[in-house]
Write an enzyme that holds these catalytic residues in place. Structure first.
Site, PDB file in Angstrom:
ATOM      1  N   ARG A 246       0.804  -1.223   0.000  1.00  0.00           N
ATOM      2  CA  ARG A 246       0.000   0.000   0.000  1.00  0.00           C
ATOM      3  C   ARG A 246       0.837   1.273   0.000  1.00  0.00           C
ATOM      4  O   ARG A 246       0.577   2.199  -0.761  1.00  0.00           O
ATOM      5  CB  ARG A 246      -0.899   0.008   1.244  1.00  0.00           C
ATOM      6  CG  ARG A 246      -2.015  -1.003   1.175  1.00  0.00           C
ATOM      7  CD  ARG A 246      -2.793  -1.022   2.476  1.00  0.00           C
ATOM      8  NE  ARG A 246      -3.920  -1.961   2.361  1.00  0.00           N
ATOM      9  CZ  ARG A 246      -4.770  -2.212   3.348  1.00  0.00           C
ATOM     10  NH1 ARG A 246      -4.620  -1.619   4.517  1.00  0.00           N
ATOM     11  NH2 ARG A 246      -5.756  -3.062   3.170  1.00  0.00           N
TER      12      ARG A 246
ATOM     13  N   HIS B   3      -6.341   6.171   5.830  1.00  0.00           N
ATOM     14  CA  HIS B   3      -7.201   5.021   6.049  1.00  0.00           C
ATOM     15  C   HIS B   3      -7.116   4.493   7.473  1.00  0.00           C
ATOM     16  O   HIS B   3      -8.103   4.065   8.063  1.00  0.00           O
ATOM     17  CB  HIS B   3      -6.785   3.940   5.048  1.00  0.00           C
ATOM     18  CG  HIS B   3      -7.490   2.658   5.209  1.00  0.00           C
ATOM     19  ND1 HIS B   3      -8.858   2.571   5.220  1.00  0.00           N
ATOM     20  CD2 HIS B   3      -7.039   1.392   5.387  1.00  0.00           C
ATOM     21  CE1 HIS B   3      -9.200   1.308   5.379  1.00  0.00           C
ATOM     22  NE2 HIS B   3      -8.129   0.584   5.503  1.00  0.00           N
TER      23      HIS B   3
END
Lengths: 256, 258, 644
Positions: C337, C408
């Site tokens: 990520r 996130h």
């Protein structure tokens, strides 16, 4: 409180009562329609009047008829109780109404349809049931020649009529009966009444298209394999055939 | 993507608190982008109100991803607005047109009293689940997860019921303010799974009893709940609940544990 | 104070068992003499509250939502990891431990992570017993999928809503205890302070969001399960209400805040469309299995595209730069990520971004559709494509998706020892709220695992050890500390209500978000961070001088709720910048441009920074004091990650 009492005082139980009485009334409609098909016989009401006598004097059927009256009353009463309960569940209504956006018109207006039907039942019973039971219909004598099988019908004066009778004499079979058929003929000469009957049958159709299959839902019956049959019966038998069958009777006599 | 802006007239229910009477207030929303979500449109309106020193409109919302079930709003006669299968937070302004009047009301039900403006109290749902919406197992001491094979079709069906987000749109949509779609989905999830069998009959009774005590209406099978449910909970759940409830009441010995 | 992590002695695999044996127990009859406060009812909070109540403790739970079921754990899509090895593909507790430590870029504690992997198997058993409808195979057994950062299939899932199903499971257990009278649930309540008596946490102060009542609640221990602080960026994938207030107020009472600069920025989110944007929506990273990430090769083409002078289809194949495939040939579009996010940002910085704002890259499924057919693609990703279409009004079957990274998850949080106790005795932090298990980067499907591990299987053991040390006396509610703290909270509320400036709270929050995203986001450097520190200090002044808070305390008050949260975010933001300044290395989600390899990849500095940075609050506008907890690695070898 007993389990049964608890069950019937719940919202689910009240719907169960609606469902069971409703389905019982549906079965009655089938019997009623089949019996009344004899109105279409061109026999001056011979079969129909015999049938009327049988239905009002045969013991077991009498019991069923009381169940029927009770069902109508209970069905209407519980509808009222549930409607009041449901109104209470939403004391402040919405300003905007969804209309048909999320639910069919008949499903939302069963109360109105039911009220039309209740008025109809009252009218219907006053016209026929009440008059039949209170000697306000004409009398008729059917004479069947046993050899030729020829039937003739003669109106009987009220003072000669005692009760429904079947007897044979000199090769002729006599049947003396209350002439409900005549009363039917008479009643359906009235265009307003005919129109009301047709309207009520339209209401019946809408009421049953929603009511029949919903009754199974309230009972908890929605088996995937059988529910298509229920839906079929709900729409085509109770929503189409039965209302058309009944509506045909006043129209038949009106245009006869 | 073609972003355009539009001007709207909002007719919004304003109510100071649970005890005071509410009323509709008309607010002009200008320069609203078609790309905004419905709640972002209300954010913009609220920012304007705040700048003018007026109390912003209170509405419930949280995840804005369509899963927490906190957002509500009865928009032009429909819970979660005109698009089916979506929550208000996932409704976008491109579903509306320039010059349109949008009427926004709170969920209406005796069991969901208005707290302020468009926010209602849905704790009745919590109490229904507290009455029996669980499997009584303590943490630890449970068997290995694969000790209990569950046919995929059953597991999937249970999932379909379990997917309920508890938003209350079913109650809002129902003309009787009935909570049966919600309650039946919860009962069904456990009724369909082997884990739920031990308490199946007492659970159905307990949850229905609590549902009635909260003052929700009865089901008249209009199917509005199913049509408006943002996650597609099906009416078959209600049939299952009815079945389990009558079965429990008429034939089973299990009673409700209070 | 020296940070004592209380990591038990002994071999890694035996630490937790030994520790459990050494922890003191509270006998069943005495448990009912204790009250435990649980703040937050997500996976960590609900599972802890239910488990503790089952043991016999009295529990009070608090959440700001209208129901415990709405906590943001509910939004997790992908799944939950567990070392069950049901697939016979070589998984083990040690492998899950190893993947998590490595994925966290060697900035987490070995002992904590091993325990997490160890109890992961129990979590699945527990959830299944509760009736969580996990995905199954036709044989009736549980199904698994694979997820980023692992070479085995160990992720259990319930379609795209694993979070909701797990939370509903924990919520059902909680409901059972509420029904039994062991848990009292307070909804629409926000915790605003911790009550300290003799250095121990003995209760909390809350505001009833409906009535404004400022109430004190006493307890023998306080568990903070209040989630992460991603909303410091204003835009994140967090729920609108997610906030740092409970953790921050605890921090101000003495709980150390660890590694605040570790934030996870997820690469596959739907891009921002304008100033009105209120939050960002994540799409599962599984999309990168079949989608190809690209931008136009030159700035000029990108510009024409942005202005609408050309269409996407006008860009020839040779004018498209599949930058992840080009730079990382072995991992391609499936790099972790943090790497994927940083590269997307780099493209936007180079002026090659797409979409009206230029802050997006393409995720293209054209090749996948050609290779697999549209139906197969629909079966795999249909719900995500629908969601994308719903939000953007663009059909991803016909044109590439536009994606951009978004905040996130926050790996940092309150510092806790092995028992999950913060530096305040009696105050615990569970789940995303603490810092303990994910190091500098969290792997997919591990957040749910940690929340439930802490709540179901760690805290029920460790809290008892502390409680036995207290004796069995009830908490003295007449202690002046309760009233004193309550008055302080009331004063703070009144101070906020007195603010009548010209800016809205959201104005300030958005400004804070811009500062954080620009200077303390995907890439950080000394100069930018210094600038950010100054900007935040100015913003803090602006907040207290020029913000407006409307209404009164005694009502549902939107601007008051927000104001309190944003005030705390501003202070946290400064600490994040301080932490990022201090850590002159790149690790996981924290990328310092000064610490990069020759080809621009993140470079760790294990010699100087293999420690947990735990910050101590020393007073308003005072610099915080750094405490270092060295990280010792005895079971894994530290390596530099490479995805070339």
């Amino acid at each position: 409180m007993s389990s049964f009492k608890e069950a019937f005082s719940s919202t689910l139980g009240k719907k169960l009562v609606m469902s069971l009485t409703g389905l019982f009334l549906c079965t009655f409609l089938i019997v009623h329609l089949i019996g009344n098909l004899q109105l279409f016989k061109n026999d001056e009401g011979f079969a129909f009047n015999q049938y009327a006598y049988f239905m009002t004097h045969f013991g077991p059927i009498k019991i069923v008829s009381y169940l029927l009256y009770a069902s109508i009353i209970i069905h209407a009463l519980y509808a009222l109780i549930l409607t009041l309960h449901n109104k209470k569940a939403r004391p402040i209504p919405y300003d905007q109404k969804p209309g048909n956006k999320n639910a069919a018109w008949n499903s939302r207006n069963m109360g109105i349809l039911g009220t039309v039907l209740l008025v109809f039942i009252a009218t219907h019973m006053a016209n026929f049931w009440w008059k039949f039971h209170n000697d306000q219909v004409p009398y008729i004598q059917y004479e069947t020649n046993i050899e030729t099988g020829q039937i003739s019908a003669i109106e009987m004066p009220a003072e000669e009529f005692t009760d429904y009778k079947e007897f044979s004499q000199d090769g002729v079979e006599y049947v003396q009966a209350r002439d409900l058929y005549k009363q039917v003929e008479f009643a359906f000469e009235n265009p307003i009444l005919v129109a009301f009957y047709v309207l009520a049958m339209v209401a019946l159709s809408f009421h049953l298209i929603h009511g029949f299959k919903s009754a199974f839902q309230s009972l908890g019956f929605d088996n995937k394999k059988w529910i298509p049959l229920v839906k079929f019966l709900g729409i085509y038998v109770f929503g189409v055939i039965i209302p058309i069958g009944f509506a045909a009777m006043p129209l038949y006599f009106f245009f006869k | 993507m073609s972003e355009t802006t539009m001007n709207l007239t909002l007719k919004i229910w304003r109510q100071k608190n649970q005890n005071e009477k509410g009323r509709f207030v008309t607010i002009e929303a200008k320069g609203i982008s078609t790309d905004m979500s419905f709640l972002e449109m209300l954010d913009v309106v609220n920012e304007d109100l705040t700048r003018k020193g007026e109390d912003p409109i209170y509405f419930d919302h949280d995840c804005r991803e369509g899963i927490c079930g906190m957002c509500s709003l009865y928009i032009n006669g429909q819970p979660h607005g005109p698009k089916h299968g979506t929550t208000t937070c996932q409704l976008h302004m491109r579903s509306f047109h320039d010059g349109q009047t949008i009427v926004i009301e709170p969920w209406r039900a005796a069991a969901f009293p208005v707290l302020k403006d468009l926010a209602v109290d849905r704790t009745a749902f919590d109490r229904i689940q507290q009455a029996g919406g669980y499997v009584s197992v303590n943490t630890g001491g449970v068997p290995d997860a694969n000790c209990l094979p569950i046919p995929k079709v059953k597991a999937d069906e249970a999932f379909e019921s379990a997917t309920c987000i508890g938003c209350g749109a079913c109650v809002a949509a129902c003309k009787n303010a009935s909570a049966m779609l919600f309650v039946s989905a919860k009962i069904s999830q456990y009724a369909l799974l082997p884990q739920g069998q031990a308490e199946r009959w007492s659970r159905a009774q307990a949850m229905v009893e609590q549902m009635d005590a909260e003052g929700f209406g009865a089901c008249t099978v209009t199917k509005a709940c199913e049509a408006e449910c943002p996650v597609g909970i099906k009416l078959t759940n209600i049939a299952r609940m009815n079945r389990d409830y009558f079965n429990a009441k008429f034939f089973k010995e299990e009673t409700v544990h209070h | 104070m020296i940070l004592d992590s209380k990591i038990p002695e002994g071999p890694l695999a035996e630490k937790w068992s030994r520790h459990k044996f050494n922890l003191k127990l509270v006998n069943p009859a005495n448990k009912r003499k204790f009250t435990i406060i649980v703040v937050g009812t997500g996976l960590a909070g609900a599972s802890a509250a239910a488990s503790l109540a089952e043991l016999g403790y009295n529990v009070k739970t608090f959440c700001y939502q209208d129901s415990p079921r709405r906590a943001h754990s509910i939004a997790a899509q992908g799944g939950i990891n567990a070392a069950k090895n049901y697939q016979n593909d070589g998984d083990s507790v040690f492998r899950l431990f190893y993947d998590t430590i490595k994925g966290g870029d060697y900035r987490a504690r070995e002992a904590n992570v091993y325990r997490l992997a160890e109890v992961s198997v129990n979590i699945i058993d527990q959830c299944v017993a509760q009736g969580v409808p996990f995905a199954r195979e036709y044989g009736g057994l549980l199904d698994n999928r694979s997820f980023g950062g692992a070479q085995v299939s160990r992720t259990f899932y319930a379609r795209g809503q694993t979070g909701q199903q797990l939370l509903l499971g924990a919520y059902s257990a909680l409901n059972r205890q509420i029904h039994a009278g062991k848990v009292t649930s307070y909804t629409r309540h926000e915790m605003l302070d911790v009550v300290m008596i003799d250095g121990h946490a003995k209760g909390i102060i809350t505001r009833d969001l409906k009535t404004g009542a400022i109430e004190s609640h006493e307890g023998h221990a306080v568990l903070l399960c209040t989630g992460g602080y991603g909303n410091v960026f204003f835009l994140s994938t967090n729920a609108m209400g997610c906030n740092v207030t409970a953790a921050w107020r605890a921090h101000k009472r003495g709980a150390y805040f660890a590694n605040p600069c570790y934030t996870q920025i997820h690469p596959t989110c739907i891009p921002v469309t304008g100033d009105h944007q209120s939050k960002l929506t994540l799409m599962s990273e599984s999309l990168r299995n079949d989608g190809r990430v690209w931008v136009p090769k030159t700035k000029e083409i990108a510009e024409k595209l942005r202005k609408g002078q050309i269409k996407i289809s006008d860009i020839k194949e040779e004018d498209r730069d599949y930058f992840l495939e080009r730079k990382y040939p072995s991992f391609g579009n499936l790099v972790p990520r943090d790497v994927a996010s940083r590269n997307a940002k780099q493209m936007a910085d180079e002026g090659r971004g797409v979409g009206a704002t230029g802050l997006a890259v393409f995720l293209d499924f054209a090749d996948a559709i050609k290779r697999l057919g549209e139906d197969t693609v629909r079966a795999k990703y249909g719900n995500l494509f629908d969601m994308y279409y719903q939000i953007t009004d663009e059909n991803p079957y016909k044109q590439p998706m536009r994606i951009y990274p978004a905040v996130h998850y926050t790996m940092g949080g309150l510092w806790v020892d092995y028992n999950l106790m913060t530096s305040i005795p009696g105050l615990y932090a569970l789940g995303e709220c603490n810092f303990s298990d994910h190091g500098a980067n969290r792997l997919g499907a591990s957040a749910l695992m940690q929340g439930l591990a802490d709540g179901y299987f760690v805290i029920p053991y460790t809290v008892g050890d502390y409680l036995t040390s207290l004796g069995f006396k009830p908490v003295d509610k007449s202690n002046p500390a309760f009233e004193q703290t309550r008055l302080e909270v009331e004063e703070n509320v009144n101070k906020l209500l007195s603010l009548k400036g010209s800016k809205t709270v959201d104005d300030i929050h958005k400004k804070l978000g811009h500062i954080m995203w620009e200077y303390c986001g995907m890439a950080r450097n000394e100069e930018g961070l210094m600038k950010a520190k100054g900007l935040i200090q100015e913003l803090k002044k602006e907040f207290w001088n020029d913000v407006t808070v409307l209404g009164e305390n005694e009502e549902l008050n939107l601007s008051l709720e927000k104001a309190g949260r944003v005030a705390d975010f501003i202070e946290l933001g400064e600490l994040m910048v301080d932490d990022a300044l201090n850590r002159r290395e790149s690790c996981g989600g924290h990328f310092r441009e000064e610490s990069a390899t020759a080809d621009g990849e993140a470079k760790r500095d294990d010699e100087h920074y293999a420690y947990v940075a735990a910050w101590e609050y020393t007073g308003d506008n005072q610099p915080e004091v750094l405490h270092k907890e060295p990280l010792v690695f005895e079971n894994v070898k530290l390596t530099q990650r490479s995805y070339k």
